[in-house]
Design a protein around this motif. Sequence first.
Motif, PDB file in Angstrom:
ATOM      1  N   TYR A  24      -6.453   4.836   0.182  1.00 54.78           N
ATOM      2  CA  TYR A  24      -5.345   4.823  -0.806  1.00 54.78           C
ATOM      3  C   TYR A  24      -5.369   3.256  -2.053  1.00 54.78           C
ATOM      4  CZ  TYR A  24      -2.666   8.197   1.721  1.00 54.78           C
ATOM      5  OH  TYR A  24      -2.086   9.074   2.512  1.00 54.78           O
ATOM      6  N   ALA A  25      -6.494   2.435  -1.149  1.00 50.63           N
ATOM      7  CA  ALA A  25      -7.023   0.928  -1.851  1.00 50.63           C
ATOM      8  C   ALA A  25      -8.258   1.521  -2.598  1.00 50.63           C
ATOM      9  CB  ALA A  25      -6.941   0.046  -0.549  1.00 50.63           C
ATOM     10  N   ARG A  26      -8.577   2.097  -2.518  1.00 50.02           N
ATOM     11  CA  ARG A  26      -9.466   2.435  -3.697  1.00 50.02           C
ATOM     12  C   ARG A  26      -9.104   3.064  -4.794  1.00 50.02           C
ATOM     13  NH1 ARG A  26     -12.692   3.378   1.565  1.00 50.02           N
ATOM     14  NH2 ARG A  26     -12.103   5.835   1.284  1.00 50.02           N
ATOM     15  N   ALA A  27      -8.373   3.768  -4.221  1.00 55.29           N
ATOM     16  CA  ALA A  27      -8.049   5.240  -5.189  1.00 55.29           C
ATOM     17  C   ALA A  27      -7.146   4.199  -6.458  1.00 55.29           C
ATOM     18  CB  ALA A  27      -7.510   6.063  -4.658  1.00 55.29           C
ATOM     19  N   GLY A  28      -6.764   3.358  -6.143  1.00 55.20           N
ATOM     20  CA  GLY A  28      -5.810   2.360  -6.865  1.00 55.20           C
ATOM     21  C   GLY A  28      -5.107   1.412  -6.387  1.00 55.20           C
ATOM     22  N   ALA A  29      -3.942   2.234  -5.623  1.00 58.15           N
ATOM     23  CA  ALA A  29      -2.422   1.753  -4.741  1.00 58.15           C
ATOM     24  C   ALA A  29      -2.761   0.405  -4.280  1.00 58.15           C
ATOM     25  CB  ALA A  29      -2.830   2.891  -3.815  1.00 58.15           C
ATOM     26  N   ASN A  30      -1.562   0.389  -4.320  1.00 55.73           N
ATOM     27  CA  ASN A  30      -0.789  -1.439  -3.621  1.00 55.73           C
ATOM     28  C   ASN A  30      -0.350  -0.119  -2.056  1.00 55.73           C
ATOM     29  OD1 ASN A  30      -1.109  -3.461  -5.909  1.00 55.73           O
ATOM     30  ND2 ASN A  30       0.505  -1.426  -7.057  1.00 55.73           N
ATOM     31  N   VAL A  31      -0.628  -1.025  -1.172  1.00 60.23           N
ATOM     32  CA  VAL A  31      -0.677  -0.503   0.281  1.00 60.23           C
ATOM     33  C   VAL A  31       0.618  -1.094   1.064  1.00 60.23           C
ATOM     34  CG1 VAL A  31      -1.706   0.244   1.679  1.00 60.23           C
ATOM     35  CG2 VAL A  31      -3.485   0.732  -0.650  1.00 60.23           C
ATOM     36  N   CYS A  32       1.026  -0.391   1.125  1.00 58.49           N
ATOM     37  CA  CYS A  32       1.800  -0.793   2.384  1.00 58.49           C
ATOM     38  C   CYS A  32       2.113   0.010   3.564  1.00 58.49           C
ATOM     39  CB  CYS A  32       3.780  -1.224   1.825  1.00 58.49           C
ATOM     40  SG  CYS A  32       3.919  -1.772   0.050  1.00 58.49           S
ATOM     41  N   ILE A  33       1.962  -0.844   4.807  1.00 61.30           N
ATOM     42  CA  ILE A  33       1.113   0.189   6.201  1.00 61.30           C
ATOM     43  C   ILE A  33       2.774  -1.479   6.885  1.00 61.30           C
ATOM     44  CG2 ILE A  33      -0.041  -0.469   8.069  1.00 61.30           C
ATOM     45  CD1 ILE A  33      -2.433  -0.536   6.256  1.00 61.30           C
ATOM     46  N   LEU A  34       3.097  -0.224   8.062  1.00 62.48           N
ATOM     47  CA  LEU A  34       4.360  -0.065   9.228  1.00 62.48           C
ATOM     48  C   LEU A  34       3.233   0.803   9.663  1.00 62.48           C
ATOM     49  CD1 LEU A  34       6.044  -0.339   5.892  1.00 62.48           C
ATOM     50  CD2 LEU A  34       7.501   1.085   7.251  1.00 62.48           C
ATOM     51  N   ASP A  35       3.045  -0.300  10.870  1.00 63.83           N
ATOM     52  CA  ASP A  35       2.914   0.150  12.612  1.00 63.83           C
ATOM     53  C   ASP A  35       3.345  -0.491  13.273  1.00 63.83           C
ATOM     54  OD1 ASP A  35       0.165   1.505  12.813  1.00 63.83           O
ATOM     55  OD2 ASP A  35       1.045   0.175  14.651  1.00 63.83           O
ATOM     56  N   LYS A  36       3.580  -0.428  14.534  1.00 65.32           N
ATOM     57  CA  LYS A  36       4.172  -0.954  15.894  1.00 65.32           C
ATOM     58  C   LYS A  36       3.091  -2.612  15.670  1.00 65.32           C
ATOM     59  CE  LYS A  36       2.073   2.111  18.888  1.00 65.32           C
ATOM     60  NZ  LYS A  36       1.166   1.548  19.694  1.00 65.32           N
ATOM     61  N   ASN A  37       1.448  -2.636  15.460  1.00 65.81           N
ATOM     62  CA  ASN A  37       0.759  -3.010  16.452  1.00 65.81           C
ATOM     63  C   ASN A  37       0.492  -3.461  14.713  1.00 65.81           C
ATOM     64  OD1 ASN A  37       0.186  -2.179  18.761  1.00 65.81           O
ATOM     65  ND2 ASN A  37      -1.541  -0.121  17.975  1.00 65.81           N
ATOM     66  N   PRO A  38       0.653  -5.212  15.307  1.00 71.59           N
ATOM     67  CA  PRO A  38       0.294  -6.506  14.097  1.00 71.59           C
ATOM     68  C   PRO A  38      -1.702  -6.157  13.171  1.00 71.59           C
ATOM     69  CG  PRO A  38       1.237  -7.686  16.107  1.00 71.59           C
ATOM     70  CD  PRO A  38       0.338  -5.834  16.120  1.00 71.59           C
ATOM     71  N   ILE A  39      -1.160  -6.216  11.982  1.00 69.69           N
ATOM     72  CA  ILE A  39      -2.502  -6.299  11.604  1.00 69.69           C
ATOM     73  C   ILE A  39      -2.979  -7.210  11.281  1.00 69.69           C
ATOM     74  CG2 ILE A  39      -4.368  -5.183   9.611  1.00 69.69           C
ATOM     75  CD1 ILE A  39      -1.895  -2.872  10.206  1.00 69.69           C
ATOM     76  N   PRO A  40      -4.585  -8.125  11.785  1.00 64.89           N
ATOM     77  CA  PRO A  40      -5.115  -9.319  11.340  1.00 64.89           C
ATOM     78  C   PRO A  40      -4.695  -8.996   9.581  1.00 64.89           C
ATOM     79  CG  PRO A  40      -5.721  -8.533  12.798  1.00 64.89           C
ATOM     80  CD  PRO A  40      -5.238  -7.384  12.566  1.00 64.89           C
ATOM     81  N   VAL A  41      -4.857 -10.566   9.631  1.00 65.32           N
ATOM     82  CA  VAL A  41      -4.913 -10.634   7.972  1.00 65.32           C
ATOM     83  C   VAL A  41      -6.758 -10.271   7.080  1.00 65.32           C
ATOM     84  CG1 VAL A  41      -4.845 -12.951   6.357  1.00 65.32           C
ATOM     85  CG2 VAL A  41      -2.919 -12.674   7.908  1.00 65.32           C
ATOM     86  N   SER A  42      -7.014 -11.009   8.150  1.00 64.44           N
ATOM     87  CA  SER A  42      -8.392 -10.586   8.119  1.00 64.44           C
ATOM     88  C   SER A  42      -9.026  -9.419   7.623  1.00 64.44           C
ATOM     89  CB  SER A  42      -9.338 -11.617   8.827  1.00 64.44           C
ATOM     90  OG  SER A  42      -9.125 -10.789  10.450  1.00 64.44           O
ATOM     91  N   ARG A  43      -8.850  -8.277   8.634  1.00 66.71           N
ATOM     92  CA  ARG A  43      -7.982  -7.024   9.278  1.00 66.71           C
ATOM     93  C   ARG A  43      -7.957  -6.383   7.431  1.00 66.71           C
ATOM     94  NH1 ARG A  43      -9.867  -2.707  11.303  1.00 66.71           N
ATOM     95  NH2 ARG A  43      -8.758  -0.784  11.717  1.00 66.71           N
ATOM     96  N   LEU A  44      -6.872  -7.092   7.114  1.00 60.16           N
ATOM     97  CA  LEU A  44      -5.707  -6.410   6.503  1.00 60.16           C
ATOM     98  C   LEU A  44      -6.450  -6.785   4.538  1.00 60.16           C
ATOM     99  CD1 LEU A  44      -3.071  -4.864   4.588  1.00 60.16           C
ATOM    100  CD2 LEU A  44      -2.463  -7.585   4.847  1.00 60.16           C
ATOM    101  N   ASN A  45      -7.192  -7.659   4.743  1.00 56.47           N
ATOM    102  CA  ASN A  45      -7.851  -8.101   3.592  1.00 56.47           C
ATOM    103  C   ASN A  45      -9.502  -7.432   3.164  1.00 56.47           C
ATOM    104  OD1 ASN A  45      -6.198 -10.031   2.789  1.00 56.47           O
ATOM    105  ND2 ASN A  45      -7.510 -11.985   4.016  1.00 56.47           N
ATOM    106  N   GLU A  46      -9.151  -6.244   4.371  1.00 53.26           N
ATOM    107  CA  GLU A  46     -10.915  -5.390   4.217  1.00 53.26           C
ATOM    108  C   GLU A  46     -10.199  -4.711   2.805  1.00 53.26           C
ATOM    109  OE1 GLU A  46     -12.433  -3.634   7.696  1.00 53.26           O
ATOM    110  OE2 GLU A  46     -11.688  -5.312   8.723  1.00 53.26           O
ATOM    111  N   LEU A  47      -8.851  -4.010   2.927  1.00 50.59           N
ATOM    112  CA  LEU A  47      -8.867  -3.492   1.498  1.00 50.59           C
ATOM    113  C   LEU A  47      -8.605  -3.592   0.548  1.00 50.59           C
ATOM    114  CD1 LEU A  47      -5.316  -2.286   3.680  1.00 50.59           C
ATOM    115  CD2 LEU A  47      -7.549  -0.791   3.916  1.00 50.59           C
ATOM    116  N   GLN A  48      -9.000  -2.775  -0.358  1.00 49.76           N
ATOM    117  CA  GLN A  48      -9.728  -3.387  -1.975  1.00 49.76           C
ATOM    118  C   GLN A  48      -8.309  -3.168  -2.819  1.00 49.76           C
ATOM    119  OE1 GLN A  48     -12.986  -0.714  -2.759  1.00 49.76           O
ATOM    120  NE2 GLN A  48     -13.893  -1.785  -0.725  1.00 49.76           N
ATOM    121  N   ALA A  49      -6.961  -2.971  -2.551  1.00 48.24           N
ATOM    122  CA  ALA A  49      -6.163  -3.131  -3.120  1.00 48.24           C
ATOM    123  C   ALA A  49      -5.715  -4.394  -3.832  1.00 48.24           C
ATOM    124  CB  ALA A  49      -5.071  -3.088  -2.292  1.00 48.24           C
ATOM    125  N   LYS A  50      -5.000  -4.184  -4.715  1.00 48.30           N
ATOM    126  CA  LYS A  50      -4.930  -5.607  -5.781  1.00 48.30           C
ATOM    127  C   LYS A  50      -3.533  -5.757  -4.838  1.00 48.30           C
ATOM    128  CE  LYS A  50      -3.007  -4.535  -9.305  1.00 48.30           C
ATOM    129  NZ  LYS A  50      -2.304  -4.120 -11.055  1.00 48.30           N
TER     130      LYS A  50
END
Length: 254
Positions: A24-50
């Motif tokens: 979704y990020a590669r396709a140009g979307a702004n991505v909002c992830i909801l998950d029971k497990n926290p996602i580290p900022v470093s991993r989230l920054n891997e997404l190529q989303a604006k």
Amino acid sequence: MLHDKIVVLTGGADGIGWECAKAYARAGANVCILDKNPIPVSRLNELQAKQKIAITCNLINEAEVAAAMTTIIEKFGRIDAIHNNAGIAHPSKTLDQTSDQEWDLLMNINVKSILYTTRHTLAHLKESQGCILNTSSLTATIGQDNHAAYVATKGAINALTKAMALDYAPYKIRVNAVSPAAINTPTLQSWSKEQPDQEQMQHYLDNLQPLGNMPAGDVIADACTFLLSDAARFITGTILPVSGGAELGYRTII
């Protein structure tokens, strides 16, 4: 394909969900992830989303789902799509062996969470004439032994997808589901370990799909990107198999 769309994705921390987040990020979307497990900022920054956001959320707690959607609206101002991907596959049991607690947890996470996300995004989807995507499973169509409660939840998702498509079509909201077969994810690997003969199960999964060995979640993510895009603007109520032909014909798996 998803330029500047605000896409909410549940269960996006790993497996098919994480592959969808990246697609979704590669396709140009702004991505909002909801998950029971926290996602580290470093991993989230891997997404190529604006813009991207990860919210730790228990999807079977309606108050937490409502709060998460409020946060998203405050940040982005709208919601264009919700992908209900969160799910669990445990336990691997027949129906009579399934406990009440196991049944309830599967139904709550796999099905009732869709009630909560729909309830708290529908007004915004009406405004954006957006879409809803549910992650189902080929097991809902062809069944699976020793996995009764899970199969029941995916069958419910298929029926629910069609009902929602009819209910929300007057608002130009499309509702579809994607139906994978064997995809190499942490969830499937965990399920495989519950089987009596793990080596035989791995061989079975690798030979289940005529198009080849068990793929990674990116094949599902590509289909999901299409279903959320305007290219699928006249598709609703569809349960799309992304299965490599696993459901086709009588075959001998040796």
